[in-house]
Scaffold this active site. Structure first.
Site, PDB file in Angstrom:
ATOM      1  N   LYS A 131       1.858  -3.163   1.277  1.00 47.98           N
ATOM      2  CA  LYS A 131       2.915  -2.158   1.059  1.00 47.98           C
ATOM      3  C   LYS A 131       3.307  -2.116  -0.399  1.00 47.98           C
ATOM      4  O   LYS A 131       3.430  -3.155  -1.045  1.00 47.98           O
ATOM      5  CB  LYS A 131       4.131  -2.597   1.894  1.00 47.98           C
ATOM      6  CG  LYS A 131       5.205  -1.589   2.009  1.00 47.98           C
ATOM      7  CD  LYS A 131       4.954  -0.617   3.138  1.00 47.98           C
ATOM      8  CE  LYS A 131       5.892   0.555   3.123  1.00 47.98           C
ATOM      9  NZ  LYS A 131       5.612   1.537   2.071  1.00 47.98           N
ATOM     10  N   LYS A 187       0.414  -1.890  -4.731  1.00 46.35           N
ATOM     11  CA  LYS A 187       1.061  -0.920  -5.616  1.00 46.35           C
ATOM     12  C   LYS A 187       0.020   0.082  -6.062  1.00 46.35           C
ATOM     13  O   LYS A 187      -1.180  -0.228  -6.114  1.00 46.35           O
ATOM     14  CB  LYS A 187       1.646  -1.617  -6.852  1.00 46.35           C
ATOM     15  CG  LYS A 187       2.715  -0.817  -7.542  1.00 46.35           C
ATOM     16  CD  LYS A 187       4.050  -0.959  -6.822  1.00 46.35           C
ATOM     17  CE  LYS A 187       5.134  -0.113  -7.429  1.00 46.35           C
ATOM     18  NZ  LYS A 187       6.429  -0.355  -6.793  1.00 46.35           N
TER      19      LYS A 187
END
Ligand code: NAD
Length: 462
Positions: free
Chosen positions: A66, A102
């Site tokens: 995430k 990211k």
């Protein structure tokens, strides 16, 4: 000056010293597990333009991974790897079951129209999806600097088209609009989460005394750098709900200063209409953005970008407490200097975790295909109604309609989101603080120790 990723790795090394984790395990935890670099050629006004982007998976110890997608000309591989690593540690600190990731695209979004940005986003996301770097099961982006709900909506629409048989397609990104399966409260979650951090700090009189803060939040002078998603929601939450005195707010053009405290509600209105914080009626505007950090204040909150406090300006920082609402706003050497000088730093891997906490709620909502509160809200209300009627009868009292409505009202999705966010931020503060009570290290070291002690379990038998 060390790179951003080197900074993050140094924090890990420092925190790991006390934990007795094997060197090879720490090296694996620090390393980037997968990395995709893409170049997308997008026809803009009939001319092919090339954009370079990255999606970094820092840690696959839990799936999905995430982390946001950033649009900025400063995006590069090192920054994206550092931000992905922060995501792994952040998720561990707040007990959110994701690995860290990211993404970023090297672009100045202000130079393109909405339609052009939609096209660029679709080209970029198509690469990420086809290379398996974007899906509800493996890798779930969210907004970050330069992106918002709008980009997430474009991505979810694209993913649905490319993967029509994925029944969980809505969970491929978080931070999307509620109409596309987003959750109420996500937009303000990071700023609101930082407000919860501050409130929890003020429930610790020992810390307030140690860092010479006045016991009531309102009596302390707050300075915030950044009036974007995080900074603006933080400022308005603190202003509206805590009557906080925010004496300065900055952006990349300069800062607005008012020693008596800025009227944040009016500033937000002004910002919506003028896209600027240069409002003469609300304070004095100074055209030197970096000087904001050096203002005399009690609590300084960098909520803009990384490495803004560094060796060159650290000796001029006057705040007693710094809360890292941005990712990586303090360079490693500056952090050591401030810690030795007795400044309390509440680290990014805890302080700005509110966004990923609510993203987790959103992702769970998407997998369960139902909004929170839908089943139980009316049931709770009926039970409470019966209880109040019984109490009124037994005690011989009569509540007003207003009192009854307030007491009876069951929790809806927004109530539950806020409640879960508050619970998580308060609980994690105390997990970190409990480590500090034992080892007397900085809150940053303790937060990293907390994260590493959880992540190492995936690589060792004990
Ligand atoms: P944003 O793009 O919405 O806003 C950024 C703000 O910072 C703007 O007001 C901009 O003018 C200002 N700014 C940028 N560079 C500056 C500089 N050098 N000096 C002064 N001001 C500057 O971004 P955001 O989403 O609010 O994110 C801010 C920070 O918070 C970033 O570090 C981001 O990674 C982090 N963060 C964001 C979220 C989220 O949910 N959006 C979650 C966790 C962490």
């Amino acid at each position: 000056m060390k790179s951003f990723k080197e900074n993050v790795d140094l924090y890990v090394d420092r925190a790991a010293l006390d934990l007795g984790i094997k060197h090879e395990v720490i090296e694996h935890i620090k390393s980037t597990h997968s990395l995709l670099q893409v170049n997308v050629g997008v026809p803009i006004n009939g001319v092919l333009q090339n954009f370079t982007g990255w999606r970094v998976v820092h840690s696959e110890h839990i799936l999905p991974t995430k982390g946001g997608i950033r649009y900025s000309l400063l995006v590069n591989q090192n920054e994206t790897e550092a931000l992905a690593a922060l995501m792994s540690y952040k998720c561990a600190v707040v007990d959110v079951p994701f690995g860290g990731a990211k993404g970023g695209l090297c672009i100045d979004p202000k130079l393109y129209t909405e339609e052009q940005l939609r096209l660029i986003t679709r080209f970029f996301a198509t690469k990420l999806i086809t290379k398996e770097f974007l899906s509800p099961a493996l890798n779930v982006p969210a907004p970050d600097m330069g992106t918002s709900e709008r980009e997430m909506d474009w991505i979810v629409d694209l993913y649905k088209t490319l993967k029509p048989t994925d029944i969980n397609y809505r969970g491929c990104v978080t931070g999307k609009s509620v109409a596309r399966g987003g959750i109420k409260g996500r937009a303000e979650a990071t700023g609101r989460g930082v407000a919860e951090v501050i409130r929890e700090l003020f429930r610790h009189p020992d810390l307030l005394k140690q860092y010479k803060l006045k016991p009531n939040l309102q009596q302390n002078r707050i300075v915030i750098q950044g009036f974007g998603n995080v900074g603006s929601h933080l400022a308005s939450t603190l202003y509206k709900q805590d009557a906080a005195t925010i004496i300065a707010i900055g952006d990349h053009n300069g800062y607005l200063y008012n020693a008596k405290g800025i009227h944040i509600t009016k500033l937000k209105d002004y910002h919506i209409h003028n896209k600027s914080i240069q409002c003469k009626e609300l304070g004095e505007f100074k055209h030197h953005p970096e000087e904001l950090l050096e203002l005399d204040c009690d609590i300084l909150i960098p909520a803009a970008t990384e490495q803004v406090i560094h060796q060159a300006n650290v000796s001029r920082i006057k705040a007693a407490v710094i809360i890292e609402a941005a990712n990586g706003p303090i360079a490693y050497e500056a952090d050591e200097y401030l810690h030795q000088r007795g400044v309390l730093i509440i680290p990014d891997i805890y302080a700005n975790a509110g966004g990923v906490v609510v993203s987790y709620f959103e992702w769970v909502k998407n997998l369960q295909h139902m909004r929170f509160g839908r089943l139980e809200k009316r049931f709770q209300e009926q039970k409470m109604q019966q209880l109040l009627a019984m109490l009124e009868h037994q005690q011989g009292v009569s509540l007003t309609d207003q009192q009854k409505t307030t007491l009876i009202q069951g929790a809806d999705e927004l109530d539950l989101t806020y409640s879960g966010l508050e619970d998580t931020m308060r609980d994690s503060f105390n997990q970190i603080r409990n480590i500090q009570k034992i080892n007397n290290k900085s809150l940053r070291d303790c937060a990293y120790q907390l994260a590493l002690s959880k992540i190492k379990k995936y690589y060792t038998d004990h």
